[in-house]
Enzyme design. Structure first.
Site, PDB file in Angstrom:
ATOM      1  N   LYS A  27      -0.928  -6.331 -19.959  1.00  0.00           N
ATOM      2  CA  LYS A  27      -0.502  -5.179 -19.154  1.00  0.00           C
ATOM      3  C   LYS A  27       0.188  -5.649 -17.872  1.00  0.00           C
ATOM      4  CE  LYS A  27      -3.611  -3.122 -16.321  1.00  0.00           C
ATOM      5  NZ  LYS A  27      -3.130  -3.047 -14.922  1.00  0.00           N
ATOM      6  N   ASN A  28      -0.411  -6.629 -17.206  1.00  0.00           N
ATOM      7  CA  ASN A  28       0.118  -7.028 -15.902  1.00  0.00           C
ATOM      8  C   ASN A  28       1.433  -7.798 -16.004  1.00  0.00           C
ATOM      9  OD1 ASN A  28      -1.999  -5.760 -14.752  1.00  0.00           O
ATOM     10  ND2 ASN A  28      -3.084  -7.607 -14.080  1.00  0.00           N
ATOM     11  N   ARG A  97      -0.778   3.039  -9.541  1.00  0.00           N
ATOM     12  CA  ARG A  97      -0.464   2.512  -8.230  1.00  0.00           C
ATOM     13  C   ARG A  97       0.502   1.336  -8.298  1.00  0.00           C
ATOM     14  NH1 ARG A  97      -0.815  -1.272  -5.418  1.00  0.00           N
ATOM     15  NH2 ARG A  97      -0.826  -1.170  -3.154  1.00  0.00           N
ATOM     16  N   CYS A 121      -6.734   3.302  -3.886  1.00  0.00           N
ATOM     17  CA  CYS A 121      -7.000   3.338  -5.311  1.00  0.00           C
ATOM     18  C   CYS A 121      -8.451   2.973  -5.521  1.00  0.00           C
ATOM     19  CB  CYS A 121      -6.104   2.376  -6.055  1.00  0.00           C
ATOM     20  SG  CYS A 121      -6.644   0.696  -5.871  1.00  0.00           S
ATOM     21  N   ARG A 126      -5.730  -1.291  -0.798  1.00  0.00           N
ATOM     22  CA  ARG A 126      -4.550  -1.875  -1.461  1.00  0.00           C
ATOM     23  C   ARG A 126      -3.245  -1.605  -0.723  1.00  0.00           C
ATOM     24  NH1 ARG A 126      -5.050  -1.861  -8.038  1.00  0.00           N
ATOM     25  NH2 ARG A 126      -4.166  -3.926  -8.110  1.00  0.00           N
ATOM     26  N   PRO A 127      -3.081  -2.182   0.443  1.00  0.00           N
ATOM     27  CA  PRO A 127      -1.854  -1.953   1.220  1.00  0.00           C
ATOM     28  C   PRO A 127      -0.629  -2.579   0.554  1.00  0.00           C
ATOM     29  CG  PRO A 127      -3.213  -3.638   2.259  1.00  0.00           C
ATOM     30  CD  PRO A 127      -4.002  -3.118   1.090  1.00  0.00           C
ATOM     31  N   ILE A 128       0.569  -2.156   1.014  1.00  0.00           N
ATOM     32  CA  ILE A 128       1.809  -2.731   0.462  1.00  0.00           C
ATOM     33  C   ILE A 128       2.674  -3.328   1.577  1.00  0.00           C
ATOM     34  CG2 ILE A 128       1.938  -1.330  -1.634  1.00  0.00           C
ATOM     35  CD1 ILE A 128       3.972   0.445  -0.059  1.00  0.00           C
ATOM     36  N   ASP A 129       2.007  -3.663   2.695  1.00  0.00           N
ATOM     37  CA  ASP A 129       2.755  -4.193   3.843  1.00  0.00           C
ATOM     38  C   ASP A 129       3.567  -5.439   3.502  1.00  0.00           C
ATOM     39  OD1 ASP A 129       0.103  -5.175   3.470  1.00  0.00           O
ATOM     40  OD2 ASP A 129       0.256  -6.289   5.340  1.00  0.00           O
ATOM     41  N   LEU A 130       3.040  -6.313   2.639  1.00  0.00           N
ATOM     42  CA  LEU A 130       3.762  -7.550   2.310  1.00  0.00           C
ATOM     43  C   LEU A 130       5.041  -7.240   1.537  1.00  0.00           C
ATOM     44  CD1 LEU A 130       0.705  -9.763   1.236  1.00  0.00           C
ATOM     45  CD2 LEU A 130       1.887  -9.724   3.437  1.00  0.00           C
ATOM     46  N   ASP A 310     -10.002  -9.952 -11.881  1.00  0.00           N
ATOM     47  CA  ASP A 310     -10.026  -8.979 -12.968  1.00  0.00           C
ATOM     48  C   ASP A 310     -11.110  -9.251 -14.017  1.00  0.00           C
ATOM     49  OD1 ASP A 310      -8.037  -7.502 -11.865  1.00  0.00           O
ATOM     50  OD2 ASP A 310      -6.450  -8.146 -13.233  1.00  0.00           O
ATOM     51  N   ILE A 332     -10.926 -11.078  -3.313  1.00  0.00           N
ATOM     52  CA  ILE A 332      -9.576 -10.494  -3.428  1.00  0.00           C
ATOM     53  C   ILE A 332      -9.564  -9.004  -3.046  1.00  0.00           C
ATOM     54  CG2 ILE A 332      -7.546 -10.191  -4.924  1.00  0.00           C
ATOM     55  CD1 ILE A 332      -8.234 -13.125  -4.644  1.00  0.00           C
ATOM     56  N   ARG A 402      -6.328   2.287 -19.719  1.00  0.00           N
ATOM     57  CA  ARG A 402      -5.200   1.768 -18.953  1.00  0.00           C
ATOM     58  C   ARG A 402      -4.917   0.311 -19.300  1.00  0.00           C
ATOM     59  NH1 ARG A 402      -5.857   2.585 -12.736  1.00  0.00           N
ATOM     60  NH2 ARG A 402      -3.959   1.375 -12.949  1.00  0.00           N
TER      61      ARG A 402
HETATM   62  C1  UD1 Z   1      -2.305  -7.588  -9.406  1.00  0.00           C
HETATM   63  C2  UD1 Z   1      -2.854  -7.112 -10.730  1.00  0.00           C
HETATM   64  C3  UD1 Z   1      -4.339  -6.841 -10.634  1.00  0.00           C
HETATM   65  C4  UD1 Z   1      -5.056  -8.068 -10.082  1.00  0.00           C
HETATM   66  C5  UD1 Z   1      -4.414  -8.556  -8.790  1.00  0.00           C
HETATM   67  C6  UD1 Z   1      -5.004  -9.848  -8.280  1.00  0.00           C
HETATM   68  C7  UD1 Z   1      -0.965  -5.970 -11.697  1.00  0.00           C
HETATM   69  C8  UD1 Z   1      -0.365  -4.691 -12.141  1.00  0.00           C
HETATM   70  N1  UD1 Z   1      -2.169  -5.907 -11.122  1.00  0.00           N
HETATM   71  O1  UD1 Z   1      -2.486  -6.526  -8.485  1.00  0.00           O
HETATM   72  O2  UD1 Z   1      -4.833  -6.525 -11.926  1.00  0.00           O
HETATM   73  O3  UD1 Z   1      -6.399  -7.746  -9.842  1.00  0.00           O
HETATM   74  O4  UD1 Z   1      -3.002  -8.754  -8.986  1.00  0.00           O
HETATM   75  O5  UD1 Z   1      -4.924 -10.835  -9.237  1.00  0.00           O
HETATM   76  O6  UD1 Z   1      -0.404  -7.030 -11.894  1.00  0.00           O
HETATM   77  N2  UD1 Z   1      -2.392  -7.143  -0.271  1.00  0.00           N
HETATM   78  C9  UD1 Z   1      -2.067  -6.800   1.026  1.00  0.00           C
HETATM   79  N3  UD1 Z   1      -0.799  -6.363   1.284  1.00  0.00           N
HETATM   80  C10 UD1 Z   1       0.139  -6.264   0.310  1.00  0.00           C
HETATM   81  C11 UD1 Z   1      -0.187  -6.621  -1.011  1.00  0.00           C
HETATM   82  C12 UD1 Z   1      -1.484  -7.064  -1.284  1.00  0.00           C
HETATM   83  O7  UD1 Z   1      -2.891  -6.872   1.922  1.00  0.00           O
HETATM   84  O8  UD1 Z   1       1.280  -5.864   0.611  1.00  0.00           O
HETATM   85  C13 UD1 Z   1      -3.780  -7.573  -0.576  1.00  0.00           C
HETATM   86  C14 UD1 Z   1      -4.495  -6.596  -1.495  1.00  0.00           C
HETATM   87  O9  UD1 Z   1      -5.048  -5.546  -0.781  1.00  0.00           O
HETATM   88  C15 UD1 Z   1      -5.534  -7.473  -2.127  1.00  0.00           C
HETATM   89  C16 UD1 Z   1      -4.822  -8.827  -2.259  1.00  0.00           C
HETATM   90  O10 UD1 Z   1      -3.735  -8.774  -1.331  1.00  0.00           O
HETATM   91  O11 UD1 Z   1      -6.638  -7.614  -1.293  1.00  0.00           O
HETATM   92  C17 UD1 Z   1      -4.303  -9.124  -3.633  1.00  0.00           C
HETATM   93  O12 UD1 Z   1      -3.404  -8.148  -4.053  1.00  0.00           O
HETATM   94  P1  UD1 Z   1      -2.199  -8.449  -5.048  1.00  0.00           P
HETATM   95  O13 UD1 Z   1      -2.191  -9.873  -5.464  1.00  0.00           O
HETATM   96  O14 UD1 Z   1      -0.977  -7.883  -4.435  1.00  0.00           O
HETATM   97  O15 UD1 Z   1      -2.613  -7.569  -6.299  1.00  0.00           O
HETATM   98  P2  UD1 Z   1      -1.736  -6.543  -7.085  1.00  0.00           P
HETATM   99  O16 UD1 Z   1      -0.372  -7.103  -7.287  1.00  0.00           O
HETATM  100  O17 UD1 Z   1      -1.875  -5.186  -6.505  1.00  0.00           O
END
Ligand code: UD1
Length: 421
Positions: A27-28, A97, A121, A126-130, A310, A332, A402
């Site tokens: 899926k990922n 998400r 979620c 789960r922020p998207i700032d990065l 996961d 994580i 999912r």
């Molecule tokens: C992806 C996987 C998810 C897996 C995760 C970690 C998909 C669809 N999902 O999620 O199954 O559990 O990787 O291996 O591929 N973070 C920030 N700011 C950001 C982005 C992330 O602070 O802009 C933090 C998140 O809150 C979290 C950590 O970074 O604590 C890891 O997140 P990330 O690696 O981005 O996971 P996803 O890509 O959302």
């Protein structure tokens, strides 16, 4: 899907998992690959695409953007010749998400993207700032209004250093960078196999990505991408879940279509618990587990190649019946123990404190009515129910669907007494 559906599992010592199971596509990986098809001037073909509700949601986003999407078995074809859409509506963002991974691709194709801000979620904030800061460094202008993000601009290469190796952010940057002007460097990039899979697909389309799978990724922007054909890598988390199902029932299982190389982070833990695992080479893995497992050394979830967050939940289920005390540290995500109270209903002895969870192994679990609150936690409940004496009923299947293709059919084919009603 009817959210009142449930899985009914008759588990316990008489019900060992035994046989051979084919692991479906990841899926990922499928989600970012589907997003990448937006960049092709023509029709891409993806094989080994799992039949999951999250993949359906990604296909609906593609259709919304103007792509023609067809599925034939495990093959999904996406014709992005006429992509002109740039908006992902709130309903679709809410459904999944991780639709945020469309941002980089849509920006790369159209120079603009509008999507609703993905809220919290099941796993926490789960922020998207990065993601956003990287796109800004590449020249995008991002504004927020009424819960929507507007992203606009002609992208150029940039040197981006991630403060955490975020999987989604690394994917979004790669997707945005492949047709941006000039060079992009991603430092502290995520190294997950799904990153390499995306880079391989994009490179087949004509992109110039170097170093995927390592901490520094370099992308040389090209004018445009052409369609390509690709096969999604096997789902290492689904494979791990089925290994846990075999181990907790003291069973014996052959997994086919899996990639053992991607699973070292937890195969070593399974072995340390007493499971015997043989890699037949290629894509076959055999596990046998005749005796009661013993608690592993402290498990700390880490970015790849460490122990994946996961698979933490299915392992807590596995440790529930292991001999001794197991400790999990979730580094994580902040909210990844939501399955624990439900495991306790099944007879497990578990305590959580912040990001730490301590599992005291018990001799047996007993069937109960439990509810999944998120995807991997749901898989953990199924794993535990297979070993629990008597009948369990699991609701919240919309989460499990999912990420696991027909979980009940798969497990029934290897001896589990499980059905959906
Ligand atoms: C992806 C996987 C998810 C897996 C995760 C970690 C998909 C669809 N999902 O999620 O199954 O559990 O990787 O291996 O591929 N973070 C920030 N700011 C950001 C982005 C992330 O602070 O802009 C933090 C998140 O809150 C979290 C950590 O970074 O604590 C890891 O997140 P990330 O690696 O981005 O996971 P996803 O890509 O959302």
């Amino acid at each position: 899907m009817d959210n009142r559906q449930k899985l009914i599992v008759n588990g316990g010592s008489q019900r060992r998992i035994e046989g051979e199971l084919r692991v479906h596509g990841a899926k990922n990986s499928a989600l970012p690959l589907l997003s990448a098809t937006v960049l092709a001037h023509g029709e891409c073909v993806l094989h080994n695409t799992p039949r999951l509700t999250d993949v359906d949601a990604a296909c609906r986003i593609l259709t919304q953007l103007g792509c023609r999407v067809r599925r034939d078995g495990d093959t999904v074809s996406v014709d992005a010749t006429n992509v002109s859409g740039y908006e992902i509506p709130e309903t679709l963002m809410r459904e999944m998400r991780s639709s945020i991974v469309f941002l980089g691709a849509v920006m790369g194709r159209n120079g603009r993207c509008r999507l609703s801000f993905p809220g919290g979620c099941e796993l926490g904030a789960r922020p998207i700032d990065l993601h956003l800061s990287a796109l800004e460094q590449m020249g995008a202008e991002i504004t927020e209004e009424h819960g929507y993000l507007n992203c606009e601009g002609t992208l150029h290469g940039a040197k981006i250093t991630l403060s955490f190796p975020s999987v989604g952010a690394t994917e979004n940057i790669m997707l945005a960078a492949v047709t941006a002007k000039g060079y992009t460097e991603i430092h502290n990039a995520a190294r997950e196999p799904e990153i390499s899979d995306l880079a391989n697909f994009l490179n087949k389309m004509g992109a110039k990505i170097f170093g995927a799978g390592e901490s520094v990724i370099t992308v040389r922007g090209v004018e445009r991408l052409e369609p390509a054909e690709h096969s999604v890598i096997p789902d290492r988390i689904v494979a791990g879940t089925y290994l846990c199902a075999a181990a907790i029932t003291r069973g014996e299982l052959i997994l086919t279509n899996c990639e053992p190389q991607h699973m070292n982070g937890f195969l070593t833990v399974l072995e340390s618990m007493g499971a015997r695992i043989y890699n037949y080479g290629g894509e076959k893995l055999y596990i046998t587990c005749k005796k009661r497992l013993i608690a592993p050394p402290t498990i700390r979830t880490m970015p790849y190649p460490g122990f994946p967050t996961d698979i933490q939940a299915p392992f807590t289920a596995l440790c529930a019946t292991a001999e001794g005390t197991s400790v999990f540290v979730e580094t994580i995500f902040e909210n990844r123990f939501r399955h624990i109270p439900e495991l306790v209903r099944l007879g497990a002895s578990v305590k959580t404190e912040g990001r730490v969870c301590v599992v005291e192994g018990v001799k047996r679990l007993s069937g109960a009515k439990v509810c999944a609150a998120e995807l991997r936690g749901g898989a953990a409940l199924v794993t535990a129910a297979l070993a629990a004496e008597g009948t369990s009923e699991i609701t919240g299947l919309q989460y499990i669907d999912r990420g696991y293709e027909n979980i009940e059919t798969a497990l029934r084919s290897v001896g589990a007494d499980i059905r959906r009603s």
